[in-house]
Write a protein that holds these residues in place. Structure first.
Motif, PDB file in Angstrom:
ATOM      1  N   ASN A 181       0.800  -1.231   0.000  1.00 36.74           N
ATOM      2  CA  ASN A 181       0.000   0.000   0.000  1.00 36.74           C
ATOM      3  C   ASN A 181       0.824   1.267   0.000  1.00 36.74           C
ATOM      4  O   ASN A 181       0.648   2.132  -0.840  1.00 36.74           O
ATOM      5  CB  ASN A 181      -0.937   0.022   1.222  1.00 36.74           C
ATOM      6  CG  ASN A 181      -1.769  -1.223   1.304  1.00 36.74           C
ATOM      7  OD1 ASN A 181      -1.236  -2.328   1.321  1.00 36.74           O
ATOM      8  ND2 ASN A 181      -3.074  -1.074   1.380  1.00 36.74           N
ATOM      9  N   SER A 182       1.721   1.409   0.985  1.00 37.51           N
ATOM     10  CA  SER A 182       2.444   2.671   1.142  1.00 37.51           C
ATOM     11  C   SER A 182       3.367   2.940  -0.042  1.00 37.51           C
ATOM     12  O   SER A 182       3.541   4.078  -0.454  1.00 37.51           O
ATOM     13  CB  SER A 182       3.253   2.659   2.442  1.00 37.51           C
ATOM     14  OG  SER A 182       4.164   1.576   2.470  1.00 37.51           O
TER      15      SER A 182
ATOM     16  N   ALA B  13       1.177   4.099  -2.836  1.00 34.57           N
ATOM     17  CA  ALA B  13       0.747   5.473  -2.575  1.00 34.57           C
ATOM     18  C   ALA B  13       1.856   6.463  -2.917  1.00 34.57           C
ATOM     19  O   ALA B  13       1.603   7.527  -3.470  1.00 34.57           O
ATOM     20  CB  ALA B  13       0.336   5.617  -1.115  1.00 34.57           C
TER      21      ALA B  13
ATOM     22  N   LEU C 289     -13.288   6.458  -1.092  1.00 32.99           N
ATOM     23  CA  LEU C 289     -12.128   5.782  -0.494  1.00 32.99           C
ATOM     24  C   LEU C 289     -12.223   4.270  -0.642  1.00 32.99           C
ATOM     25  O   LEU C 289     -11.245   3.604  -0.995  1.00 32.99           O
ATOM     26  CB  LEU C 289     -12.006   6.169   0.980  1.00 32.99           C
ATOM     27  CG  LEU C 289     -11.342   7.513   1.281  1.00 32.99           C
ATOM     28  CD1 LEU C 289     -11.552   7.886   2.733  1.00 32.99           C
ATOM     29  CD2 LEU C 289      -9.857   7.477   0.949  1.00 32.99           C
TER      30      LEU C 289
ATOM     31  N   HIS D 297     -11.286   3.064  -3.959  1.00 33.84           N
ATOM     32  CA  HIS D 297      -9.967   3.466  -4.461  1.00 33.84           C
ATOM     33  C   HIS D 297      -8.997   2.284  -4.416  1.00 33.84           C
ATOM     34  O   HIS D 297      -8.941   1.564  -3.416  1.00 33.84           O
ATOM     35  CB  HIS D 297      -9.413   4.633  -3.631  1.00 33.84           C
ATOM     36  CG  HIS D 297      -8.288   5.339  -4.296  1.00 33.84           C
ATOM     37  ND1 HIS D 297      -6.985   4.913  -4.206  1.00 33.84           N
ATOM     38  CD2 HIS D 297      -8.275   6.448  -5.090  1.00 33.84           C
ATOM     39  CE1 HIS D 297      -6.209   5.733  -4.904  1.00 33.84           C
ATOM     40  NE2 HIS D 297      -6.961   6.664  -5.450  1.00 33.84           N
TER      41      HIS D 297
ATOM     42  N   TYR E  67      -6.210   3.223  -1.421  1.00 36.71           N
ATOM     43  CA  TYR E  67      -6.596   3.604  -0.062  1.00 36.71           C
ATOM     44  C   TYR E  67      -7.817   2.865   0.487  1.00 36.71           C
ATOM     45  O   TYR E  67      -8.279   3.180   1.584  1.00 36.71           O
ATOM     46  CB  TYR E  67      -6.854   5.116  -0.003  1.00 36.71           C
ATOM     47  CG  TYR E  67      -5.631   5.923  -0.367  1.00 36.71           C
ATOM     48  CD1 TYR E  67      -4.544   6.003   0.504  1.00 36.71           C
ATOM     49  CD2 TYR E  67      -5.537   6.568  -1.589  1.00 36.71           C
ATOM     50  CE1 TYR E  67      -3.417   6.722   0.166  1.00 36.71           C
ATOM     51  CE2 TYR E  67      -4.410   7.296  -1.937  1.00 36.71           C
ATOM     52  CZ  TYR E  67      -3.351   7.368  -1.048  1.00 36.71           C
ATOM     53  OH  TYR E  67      -2.234   8.071  -1.379  1.00 36.71           O
TER      54      TYR E  67
ATOM     55  N   GLU F 234      -7.537   1.427   3.969  1.00 39.88           N
ATOM     56  CA  GLU F 234      -7.260   2.425   4.995  1.00 39.88           C
ATOM     57  C   GLU F 234      -8.420   3.400   5.175  1.00 39.88           C
ATOM     58  O   GLU F 234      -8.287   4.389   5.909  1.00 39.88           O
ATOM     59  CB  GLU F 234      -5.985   3.209   4.626  1.00 39.88           C
ATOM     60  CG  GLU F 234      -4.726   2.367   4.529  1.00 39.88           C
ATOM     61  CD  GLU F 234      -4.389   1.714   5.861  1.00 39.88           C
ATOM     62  OE1 GLU F 234      -4.558   2.372   6.899  1.00 39.88           O
ATOM     63  OE2 GLU F 234      -3.985   0.547   5.847  1.00 39.88           O
ATOM     64  N   CYS F 235      -9.544   3.139   4.516  1.00 36.50           N
ATOM     65  CA  CYS F 235     -10.665   4.078   4.492  1.00 36.50           C
ATOM     66  C   CYS F 235     -11.029   4.609   5.871  1.00 36.50           C
ATOM     67  O   CYS F 235     -11.008   5.817   6.122  1.00 36.50           O
ATOM     68  CB  CYS F 235     -11.878   3.414   3.849  1.00 36.50           C
ATOM     69  SG  CYS F 235     -13.409   4.384   3.992  1.00 36.50           S
TER      70      CYS F 235
ATOM     71  N   ILE G   3      -8.324   6.550   7.788  1.00 35.16           N
ATOM     72  CA  ILE G   3      -8.145   7.896   7.252  1.00 35.16           C
ATOM     73  C   ILE G   3      -9.254   8.820   7.748  1.00 35.16           C
ATOM     74  O   ILE G   3      -9.010   9.932   8.218  1.00 35.16           O
ATOM     75  CB  ILE G   3      -8.131   7.857   5.713  1.00 35.16           C
ATOM     76  CG1 ILE G   3      -6.858   7.143   5.210  1.00 35.16           C
ATOM     77  CG2 ILE G   3      -8.216   9.270   5.123  1.00 35.16           C
ATOM     78  CD1 ILE G   3      -6.849   6.855   3.727  1.00 35.16           C
TER      79      ILE G   3
ATOM     80  N   ALA H 290      -1.228  12.867  -0.035  1.00 34.00           N
ATOM     81  CA  ALA H 290      -0.557  11.565   0.010  1.00 34.00           C
ATOM     82  C   ALA H 290       0.391  11.428   1.184  1.00 34.00           C
ATOM     83  O   ALA H 290       0.729  10.318   1.586  1.00 34.00           O
ATOM     84  CB  ALA H 290       0.208  11.329  -1.299  1.00 34.00           C
TER      85      ALA H 290
ATOM     86  N   GLN I 285      -2.349  12.509   4.589  1.00 35.54           N
ATOM     87  CA  GLN I 285      -3.640  11.826   4.445  1.00 35.54           C
ATOM     88  C   GLN I 285      -4.811  12.699   4.892  1.00 35.54           C
ATOM     89  O   GLN I 285      -5.863  12.203   5.284  1.00 35.54           O
ATOM     90  CB  GLN I 285      -3.655  10.477   5.176  1.00 35.54           C
ATOM     91  CG  GLN I 285      -2.646   9.487   4.607  1.00 35.54           C
ATOM     92  CD  GLN I 285      -2.969   8.052   4.929  1.00 35.54           C
ATOM     93  OE1 GLN I 285      -3.551   7.760   5.959  1.00 35.54           O
ATOM     94  NE2 GLN I 285      -2.580   7.143   4.051  1.00 35.54           N
TER      95      GLN I 285
END
Length: 433
Positions: A125-126, A129, A163, A166, A169, A172-173, A176, A200, A203
């Protein structure tokens, strides 16, 4: 919790792997890539397609989801070994030139792991991103880090819809939306056709109405609850009792009681069971886990106000240029709203702190556990104490400015009926916004 590292290279990978020439490496990569591409259609023919998978396909994203890190699969190698396509080549993929230097130790539990079938690069993920951020920066001549999540519409009527759909993300919805930068934003005021963005790096969620400049739902102008303003005219008995209840702990060392433990002890002193079966602490952790959040998510001053109180004031300061002047202006802004027993919390990306507002004669004070830089009666050691409020506020502005970090400040009032009854966090309503 960080996922376990890929099994130690020197201990678990056979030492017999020999260095190949560049020509051999290129040949091996070409053959292996071709084998992977040939086998992908059959291997994934019966794999269920999630909305995120469809979005990746529509976006032309050729990453393949390998799995998600969990207690059962705590490392990237665990996922690869069990994969129907990549299992037999797990270690060759992990120790290839494109993957061998990746920071696997920092991949958190719950992260989705992907493999690019063409290059065999492993991503999560990161990293994705970050890649999206770089692309956004290239496309934006001003170098902004804003990632466009989409537009509010009948098909996607809320920020949470955007979200969840996406490709980067989605998982992580709720983290966030419930973060300190986003939880108090007025999502219900977002009109149709507004474009929603995500920073990004921080967040933070912002949006831009059609034919207008970007609108931040939590601007420099603070949110002040008008209902709470009326309540502060008369002293709230429960809050005043809480301020009085924490005073006997003054003098305790920080090792005995930290800032949140002080608040928990104060609650128990005014008749709120915090510890033990059925206590508030256990209920807060249970609620966080039910919402897919870390179990300690609500164990903070901000979390208590969110679940068991009401917000009096909240303000986000993205960048501090003159810490002294801005701190003084902030104090003038907040002073009319103060009352004994209100919970005051400070938060930056690297640290947070909470305490209880009190008063000595005509001076507002701050009872907390930490470094006593402005303790009444002289500087004290690290522990529980009562400090002058104004210079303590300046401390946090100075700290955030020195690190170049944003500062989030919240003031809230706890309600006895909510603390004893059902917890109803404001963040929970985000699912319907």
């Amino acid at each position: 919790m960080y996922a376990n590292s890929v099994e130690a290279v020197g201990d678990t990978v056979k030492q017999g792997i020999k260095t190949q020439t560049k020509a051999h490496e290129a040949l091996f990569s070409e053959v292996l890539n071709q084998q992977m591409e040939d086998s992908l259609p059959n291997a994934y023919e019966n794999t269920p397609k999630t909305s995120a998978d469809k979005n990746r396909k529509n976006a032309g994203d050729d990453r393949v989801l390998v799995g998600t890190l969990s207690k059962q699969n705590p490392s990237v190698s665990n996922l690869l070994i069990k994969h129907p396509v990549y299992g037999k080549d797990c270690w060759n993929i992990i120790h290839s030139q494109i993957n061998r230097d990746k920071t696997y130790r920092k991949v958190q539990e719950g992260a989705a792991i992907y493999v690019n079938p063409k290059t065999l690069e492993i991503m999560w993920n990161s990293e994705i991103a970050t890649a999206k951020e770089v692309q956004t920066t290239r496309e934006n001549p001003k170098g902004m880090r804003q990632v466009c999540l989409g537009t509010i519409s009948k098909a996607d009527p809320t920020v949470s819809h955007l979200l969840i759909n996406h490709p980067v993300y989605a998982k992580e919805c709720w983290n966030i939306l419930s973060s300190s930068l986003n939880r108090a934003k007025s999502y219900t005021s977002i009109p149709n056709n507004a474009t929603v963005y995500l920073d990004a790096e921080t967040q933070e969620i912002t949006w831009q109405e059609k034919k207008s400049s970007p609108v931040n739902a939590l601007p420099k102008t603070p949110f002040i609850n008008p209902t709470e303003q009326k309540q502060t005219v008369g002293s709230d008995l429960f809050s005043a009792g809480l301020a009085k209840a924490v005073k006997p702990y003054i003098g305790k060392s920080y090792n005995e009681i930290n800032c949140f433990e002080l608040l928990a002890n104060g609650l128990e002193a005014v008749g709120i069971q915090y510890r033990g079966p059925g206590g508030l602490g256990g209920r807060l952790m249970k609620m966080a886990m039910e919402r897919g959040l870390p179990e300690n998510h609500y164990l903070s001053g901000e979390g208590l106000v969110e679940t068991s109180g009401s917000m009096v004031y909240t303000k986000s300061v993205p960048k501090i240029r003159n810490s002294k002047a801005e701190a003084n202006a902030f104090y003038k802004e907040i002073e009319p709203l103060l009352d004994k027993g209100l919970i005051l919390s400070f938060s930056t990306p690297s640290r947070g702190h909470t305490g209880i507002i009190s008063k000595q004669e005509n001076l507002w004070t701050y009872i907390n556990s930490g470094n006593m830089d402005h303790r009444m009666g002289g500087r004290g050691s690290k522990g529980v104490g009562e400090e002058f409020l104004a210079p303590e506020i300046r401390n946090w502005f100075t700290l955030a400015a020195s690190k170049g970090e944003a500062l989030q400040i919240t003031v809230g009032r706890l309600h006895e009926d909510k603390l004893k009854g059902n917890l109803k966090p404001e963040a929970k309503n985000m699912r319907t916004l």
